[in-house]
Scaffold this active site. Structure first.
Site, PDB file in Angstrom:
ATOM      1  N   SER A  38       8.183  -3.799   3.698  1.00 18.68           N
ATOM      2  CA  SER A  38       7.571  -3.979   2.384  1.00 18.68           C
ATOM      3  C   SER A  38       7.260  -2.634   1.760  1.00 18.68           C
ATOM      4  O   SER A  38       7.112  -1.633   2.461  1.00 18.68           O
ATOM      5  CB  SER A  38       6.264  -4.773   2.511  1.00 18.68           C
ATOM      6  OG  SER A  38       5.237  -3.967   3.080  1.00 18.68           O
ATOM      7  N   ASP A  39       7.167  -2.615   0.442  1.00 20.28           N
ATOM      8  CA  ASP A  39       6.628  -1.442  -0.224  1.00 20.28           C
ATOM      9  C   ASP A  39       5.126  -1.425   0.074  1.00 20.28           C
ATOM     10  O   ASP A  39       4.562  -2.405   0.574  1.00 20.28           O
ATOM     11  CB  ASP A  39       6.907  -1.498  -1.726  1.00 20.28           C
ATOM     12  CG  ASP A  39       6.960  -0.117  -2.362  1.00 20.28           C
ATOM     13  OD1 ASP A  39       6.313   0.821  -1.829  1.00 20.28           O
ATOM     14  OD2 ASP A  39       7.627   0.043  -3.383  1.00 20.28           O
ATOM     15  N   TRP A  40       4.480  -0.308  -0.229  1.00 25.47           N
ATOM     16  CA  TRP A  40       3.072  -0.125   0.103  1.00 25.47           C
ATOM     17  C   TRP A  40       2.218  -1.249  -0.487  1.00 25.47           C
ATOM     18  O   TRP A  40       2.155  -1.413  -1.702  1.00 25.47           O
ATOM     19  CB  TRP A  40       2.597   1.234  -0.403  1.00 25.47           C
ATOM     20  CG  TRP A  40       1.189   1.554  -0.093  1.00 25.47           C
ATOM     21  CD1 TRP A  40       0.689   1.968   1.103  1.00 25.47           C
ATOM     22  CD2 TRP A  40       0.086   1.474  -0.987  1.00 25.47           C
ATOM     23  NE1 TRP A  40      -0.663   2.159   1.008  1.00 25.47           N
ATOM     24  CE2 TRP A  40      -1.063   1.865  -0.278  1.00 25.47           C
ATOM     25  CE3 TRP A  40      -0.053   1.112  -2.316  1.00 25.47           C
ATOM     26  CZ2 TRP A  40      -2.321   1.898  -0.844  1.00 25.47           C
ATOM     27  CZ3 TRP A  40      -1.303   1.149  -2.893  1.00 25.47           C
ATOM     28  CH2 TRP A  40      -2.418   1.543  -2.151  1.00 25.47           C
ATOM     29  N   GLU A  41       1.620  -2.050   0.386  1.00 22.52           N
ATOM     30  CA  GLU A  41       0.739  -3.169   0.051  1.00 22.52           C
ATOM     31  C   GLU A  41       1.417  -4.281  -0.748  1.00 22.52           C
ATOM     32  O   GLU A  41       0.747  -5.128  -1.329  1.00 22.52           O
ATOM     33  CB  GLU A  41      -0.525  -2.690  -0.663  1.00 22.52           C
ATOM     34  CG  GLU A  41      -1.457  -1.923   0.241  1.00 22.52           C
ATOM     35  CD  GLU A  41      -2.883  -1.862  -0.254  1.00 22.52           C
ATOM     36  OE1 GLU A  41      -3.133  -2.021  -1.462  1.00 22.52           O
ATOM     37  OE2 GLU A  41      -3.764  -1.661   0.591  1.00 22.52           O
ATOM     38  N   ALA A  42       2.740  -4.310  -0.781  1.00 26.31           N
ATOM     39  CA  ALA A  42       3.448  -5.330  -1.572  1.00 26.31           C
ATOM     40  C   ALA A  42       3.171  -6.743  -1.070  1.00 26.31           C
ATOM     41  O   ALA A  42       3.168  -7.686  -1.862  1.00 26.31           O
ATOM     42  CB  ALA A  42       4.945  -5.050  -1.578  1.00 26.31           C
TER      43      ALA A  42
END
Length: 192
Positions: free
Chosen positions: A127-131
């Site tokens: 995932s992207d950061w905190e996605a």
């Protein structure tokens, strides 16, 4: 990229799908090398698939919904992903935004049907950061963080790029309670 005022334009080459694919293939190949057993670095392509959008005007990129026709997806957004996968990229990052109404990190069609099924991706999704958290807090697509974790894991996200409070800390409970069907993937490119 479709608009120069969207955030983080400098991170990608978005003018031409063919050029983007050619540069992607060279980048992945250059990073990973061509040794049959050892890699120089784990190349990853980000962010699947029609990523970015307004930088908080009129909506946040953490909740932006990219409306993409099938034709536009095939002609504009997927060619460089095919090049990334064909070059042997070991990981793909799913994006913050939604893709036709479904958050990208919970979008089984993008990750499983297209990337793995059609394009033959064999690596892992991150995932992207905190996605994953934004599936719940930004998109309001799920009713709880646990539902967001279950959606992401069942859609194919193998690893989370977390903030201070990882969403995937709930993954153990999701597996124990039978909410996650199959989480662990095999890595066919690893030689024992």
């Amino acid at each position: 990229m479709r608009h120069p005022l969207w955030g983080r334009v400098q991170e990608i080459y978005g003018e031409d799908p063919f050029l983007s694919g050619w540069l992607t293939e060279a980048y992945v190949t250059g990073l990973q090398g061509d040794h049959p057993r050892y890699i120089k670095a784990n190349a990853g392509c980000k962010t699947l698939a029609a990523h970015s959008g307004p930088e908080n005007i009129p909506s946040s990129r953490f909740s932006f919904d990219a409306k993409v026709s099938e034709r536009d997806m095939r002609l504009t957004y997927l060619p460089h992903w095919a090049a990334c996968i064909n070059a042997g990229s070991m990981n793909i990052m799913c994006s913050y935004n939604s893709f036709n109404g479904i958050p990208a990190c919970g979008n089984k069609r993008l990750m499983q049907e297209i990337a793995r099924g059609e394009l033959g991706f064999k690596g892992y999704f991150i995932s992207d950061w905190e996605a994953i958290r934004f599936i719940y807090t930004g998109h309001k697509y799920t009713k709880s963080l646990m539902e967001a974790v279950v959606l992401a894991a069942n859609s194919g996200v193998d690893l989370e790029l977390p903030g201070k409070d990882p969403a995937y800390k709930l993954l153990y409970d999701a597996v124990v309670n039978g909410l996650v069907r199959s989480f662990f993937i095999s890595f066919p490119f690893v030689i024992n």
